[in-house]
Design a protein around this motif. Structure first.
Motif, mmCIF file in Angstrom:
data_model
loop_
_atom_site.group_PDB
_atom_site.id
_atom_site.type_symbol
_atom_site.label_atom_id
_atom_site.label_comp_id
_atom_site.label_asym_id
_atom_site.label_seq_id
_atom_site.Cartn_x
_atom_site.Cartn_y
_atom_site.Cartn_z
ATOM 1 N N LEU A 67 45.232 42.013 37.439
ATOM 2 C CA LEU A 67 45.889 41.681 36.798
ATOM 3 C C LEU A 67 46.341 40.233 36.972
ATOM 4 O O LEU A 67 46.038 40.007 37.928
ATOM 5 N N ALA A 68 47.854 40.025 36.022
ATOM 6 C CA ALA A 68 47.640 37.845 36.359
ATOM 7 C C ALA A 68 49.244 38.664 38.113
ATOM 8 O O ALA A 68 49.442 39.842 38.765
ATOM 9 N N SER A 69 49.126 37.116 38.126
ATOM 10 C CA SER A 69 50.476 37.661 40.015
ATOM 11 C C SER A 69 51.267 38.216 39.325
ATOM 12 O O SER A 69 52.241 38.460 38.584
ATOM 13 N N VAL A 70 52.157 38.799 40.590
ATOM 14 C CA VAL A 70 52.604 39.737 40.644
ATOM 15 C C VAL A 70 53.403 38.498 41.794
ATOM 16 O O VAL A 70 53.269 38.467 42.912
ATOM 17 N N ASP A 71 55.018 39.320 41.755
ATOM 18 C CA ASP A 71 55.926 38.928 43.437
ATOM 19 C C ASP A 71 55.183 39.628 44.284
ATOM 20 O O ASP A 71 55.086 40.909 44.165
ATOM 21 N N GLY A 72 55.009 39.206 45.678
ATOM 22 C CA GLY A 72 54.828 39.906 46.238
ATOM 23 C C GLY A 72 53.197 39.654 47.670
ATOM 24 O O GLY A 72 52.479 37.972 46.697
ATOM 25 N N GLN A 108 49.134 33.438 36.025
ATOM 26 C CA GLN A 108 49.297 34.390 34.791
ATOM 27 C C GLN A 108 47.848 33.755 33.150
ATOM 28 O O GLN A 108 46.973 34.064 32.474
ATOM 29 N N ALA A 109 48.315 32.237 33.718
ATOM 30 C CA ALA A 109 47.330 31.171 32.757
ATOM 31 C C ALA A 109 45.779 31.667 33.052
ATOM 32 O O ALA A 109 44.863 31.628 32.433
ATOM 33 N N ASP A 110 45.202 31.811 34.429
ATOM 34 C CA ASP A 110 43.642 32.330 34.622
ATOM 35 C C ASP A 110 43.629 33.783 33.913
ATOM 36 O O ASP A 110 42.027 33.404 33.386
ATOM 37 N N LEU A 111 44.618 34.551 33.912
ATOM 38 C CA LEU A 111 44.257 35.767 33.422
ATOM 39 C C LEU A 111 43.971 35.667 32.198
ATOM 40 O O LEU A 111 42.712 36.234 30.591
ATOM 41 N N LEU A 112 44.235 34.640 31.407
ATOM 42 C CA LEU A 112 44.467 34.783 29.565
ATOM 43 C C LEU A 112 43.588 33.826 29.191
ATOM 44 O O LEU A 112 43.111 33.649 28.391
ATOM 45 N N SER A 113 43.057 33.217 30.042
ATOM 46 C CA SER A 113 41.757 32.820 29.750
ATOM 47 C C SER A 113 40.116 32.770 30.149
ATOM 48 O O SER A 113 38.922 32.064 30.043
ATOM 49 N N LEU A 114 40.329 34.576 30.547
ATOM 50 C CA LEU A 114 39.333 35.093 30.928
ATOM 51 C C LEU A 114 38.427 34.731 29.412
ATOM 52 O O LEU A 114 38.976 35.733 28.859
ATOM 53 N N THR A 115 37.239 34.782 29.717
ATOM 54 C CA THR A 115 36.423 34.617 28.601
ATOM 55 C C THR A 115 36.088 36.773 28.557
ATOM 56 O O THR A 115 35.294 37.197 29.574
ATOM 57 N N GLY A 116 35.756 38.030 27.068
ATOM 58 C CA GLY A 116 35.366 38.824 26.873
ATOM 59 C C GLY A 116 36.706 39.675 28.069
ATOM 60 O O GLY A 116 37.677 39.300 27.571
ATOM 61 N N ASP A 117 36.747 40.782 27.872
ATOM 62 C CA ASP A 117 37.660 41.982 27.321
ATOM 63 C C ASP A 117 38.086 42.418 29.051
ATOM 64 O O ASP A 117 37.111 42.379 30.322
ATOM 65 N N ILE A 118 38.996 41.625 29.766
ATOM 66 C CA ILE A 118 39.277 42.626 31.123
ATOM 67 C C ILE A 118 38.955 43.942 31.210
ATOM 68 O O ILE A 118 38.051 43.947 32.311
ATOM 69 N N ARG A 119 39.198 44.785 30.129
ATOM 70 C CA ARG A 119 38.802 46.236 31.123
ATOM 71 C C ARG A 119 37.186 46.207 31.049
ATOM 72 O O ARG A 119 36.760 46.546 31.962
#
Length: 79
Positions: A68-73, A40-51
């Protein structure tokens, strides 16, 4: 699953979004989708638009791509 060129291009796209860590994916049964999973922290720290990153990755691997952010699995290493 991915050619050496595709792997390098995917890693390069993530680097352009300021992520250089380990890449993991969900093991999807469908051959037409790829789901990259980041902490989650890595996803939020990305620069620019995820899409936009997803669109670039779709062009690189020729499949629908989700970031996506980490999921259980279980995830599997990219590459």
């Amino acid at each position: 699953m991915f050619s050496v060129g595709e792997q390098a291009a995917v890693r390069g796209a993530f680097e352009l979004a300021d992520y250089v860590g380990e890449l993991n994916m969900l093991p999807l049964d469908s051959g037409d989708e790829v789901c990259f999973v980041l902490a989650q922290a890595d996803l939020l720290s990305l620069t620019g638009d995820i899409r936009v990153l997803e669109q670039v990755l779709q062009q690189v691997v020729g499949r629908k791509v989700w970031v996506l952010a980490s999921v259980d699995g279980e995830t599997v290493p990219f590459g």
